[in-house]
Design an enzyme around this catalytic site. Sequence first.
Site, PDB file in Angstrom:
ATOM      1  N   ASN A 270       1.587   1.694   7.399  1.00  0.00           N
ATOM      2  CA  ASN A 270       1.554   2.100   5.989  1.00  0.00           C
ATOM      3  C   ASN A 270       0.958   3.498   5.905  1.00  0.00           C
ATOM      4  O   ASN A 270      -0.241   3.681   6.121  1.00  0.00           O
ATOM      5  CB  ASN A 270       0.717   1.103   5.183  1.00  0.00           C
ATOM      6  N   TRP A 271       1.789   4.482   5.600  1.00  0.00           N
ATOM      7  CA  TRP A 271       1.322   5.870   5.552  1.00  0.00           C
ATOM      8  C   TRP A 271       0.537   6.187   4.283  1.00  0.00           C
ATOM      9  O   TRP A 271      -0.067   7.240   4.176  1.00  0.00           O
ATOM     10  CB  TRP A 271       2.518   6.820   5.681  1.00  0.00           C
ATOM     11  N   LYS A 272       0.620   5.289   3.293  1.00  0.00           N
ATOM     12  CA  LYS A 272      -0.065   5.512   2.014  1.00  0.00           C
ATOM     13  C   LYS A 272       0.346   6.883   1.436  1.00  0.00           C
ATOM     14  O   LYS A 272       1.485   7.289   1.592  1.00  0.00           O
ATOM     15  CB  LYS A 272      -1.576   5.358   2.191  1.00  0.00           C
TER      16      LYS A 272
ATOM     17  N   HIS B 169      -0.713  -4.629  -2.193  1.00  0.00           N
ATOM     18  CA  HIS B 169      -1.783  -4.052  -1.389  1.00  0.00           C
ATOM     19  C   HIS B 169      -3.050  -3.968  -2.225  1.00  0.00           C
ATOM     20  O   HIS B 169      -3.003  -3.759  -3.432  1.00  0.00           O
ATOM     21  CB  HIS B 169      -1.379  -2.658  -0.897  1.00  0.00           C
TER      22      HIS B 169
ATOM     23  N   GLU C 268      -5.146  -1.757  -2.647  1.00  0.00           N
ATOM     24  CA  GLU C 268      -5.300  -0.505  -3.392  1.00  0.00           C
ATOM     25  C   GLU C 268      -4.471  -0.514  -4.665  1.00  0.00           C
ATOM     26  O   GLU C 268      -4.847   0.130  -5.655  1.00  0.00           O
ATOM     27  CB  GLU C 268      -4.939   0.671  -2.484  1.00  0.00           C
TER      28      GLU C 268
ATOM     29  N   GLU D 171      -5.281  -8.649   4.745  1.00  0.00           N
ATOM     30  CA  GLU D 171      -6.088  -7.441   4.885  1.00  0.00           C
ATOM     31  C   GLU D 171      -7.397  -7.605   4.115  1.00  0.00           C
ATOM     32  O   GLU D 171      -7.424  -7.410   2.898  1.00  0.00           O
ATOM     33  CB  GLU D 171      -5.337  -6.224   4.342  1.00  0.00           C
TER      34      GLU D 171
ATOM     35  N   GLY E  81      -9.824   0.783   6.308  1.00  0.00           N
ATOM     36  CA  GLY E  81     -10.263   2.167   6.407  1.00  0.00           C
ATOM     37  C   GLY E  81     -11.752   2.363   6.564  1.00  0.00           C
ATOM     38  O   GLY E  81     -12.256   3.486   6.455  1.00  0.00           O
TER      39      GLY E  81
ATOM     40  N   SER F 206      -8.473  -1.734   9.726  1.00  0.00           N
ATOM     41  CA  SER F 206      -9.107  -1.024  10.845  1.00  0.00           C
ATOM     42  C   SER F 206      -8.572  -1.469  12.205  1.00  0.00           C
ATOM     43  O   SER F 206      -9.323  -1.602  13.177  1.00  0.00           O
ATOM     44  CB  SER F 206     -10.633  -1.179  10.789  1.00  0.00           C
TER      45      SER F 206
ATOM     46  N   GLY G   3      -2.897   1.148   8.843  1.00  0.00           N
ATOM     47  CA  GLY G   3      -2.984   2.262   7.916  1.00  0.00           C
ATOM     48  C   GLY G   3      -3.043   3.591   8.631  1.00  0.00           C
ATOM     49  O   GLY G   3      -2.059   4.072   9.186  1.00  0.00           O
ATOM     50  N   GLY G   4      -4.232   4.208   8.643  1.00  0.00           N
ATOM     51  CA  GLY G   4      -4.392   5.552   9.176  1.00  0.00           C
ATOM     52  C   GLY G   4      -3.911   5.735  10.595  1.00  0.00           C
ATOM     53  O   GLY G   4      -3.399   6.809  10.954  1.00  0.00           O
TER      54      GLY G   4
END
Length: 254
Positions: free
Chosen positions: A9-11, A93, A95, A163, A169, A208, A229-230
Amino acid sequence: MRRRLAAGNWKMNGTAASLSEVEALLDAHVSPSVEILLCPPATLISAMAAVKGQHPLMIGGQDCHAEAKGAHTGDIAAAQLADAGATHVIVGHSERRTNHGETDETVAAKARAAHGAGLVAVICLGETLEEREGGRTLEVVGRQLDASVPDGATGQNTVIAYEPVWAIGTGLTPTNGQIGEVHEFLRSRLSARFGAEAAHVRLLYGGSVKPSNAAEIFGIPDVDGALVGGASLKAADFSPIIEALEQLADVELP
């Protein structure tokens, strides 16, 4: 019965220049033994689809509206994602739930819209740190699972991503026991509702996930892959996670 899945997921990250990372990922995994999914910003879906060509890499959106079309400025319909080259879409998600006030009912409506457009809905759920520390994890994820997953869910059109909000993150990761407990609970809950079909629904862990802990996480029963994610933004970070999952590709999932 289920094929392992590494999803990224590049967000709200990435521009056209970021497609070089996709090219590097394709070069590193010419014939992957697991499924790979990247969910870039909507602005990059068409371009990423062109870059991947015939490679089995799958592309997804990060959200969709519950309606097929209409006066919803700034939103994107599931059919529009499919038209751009997506096969999947993330819904629910944390967020989105936190920053946009999305309820379980909203998430279920979006999942139904995704199914209607022929997309696989990657439905996210997870508890906050306060809920975890209050011993309410299974209560929270159980409620989210029941209300966010529509009746038409199958192993072909739905993926569930657990998640824990407090691990996204932050560098914090639940213990293997905590991850295993939730995944076992989710599988049991799905089985009670969907019967034998539940065995076909993949359960991903997210929060993470990185090269240093991926192999250990993937060894936990009922963890069929990860939503990253990141660490999915750079091929050098995401590729080792995929490789860790590929090491288990020949191990039959329960």
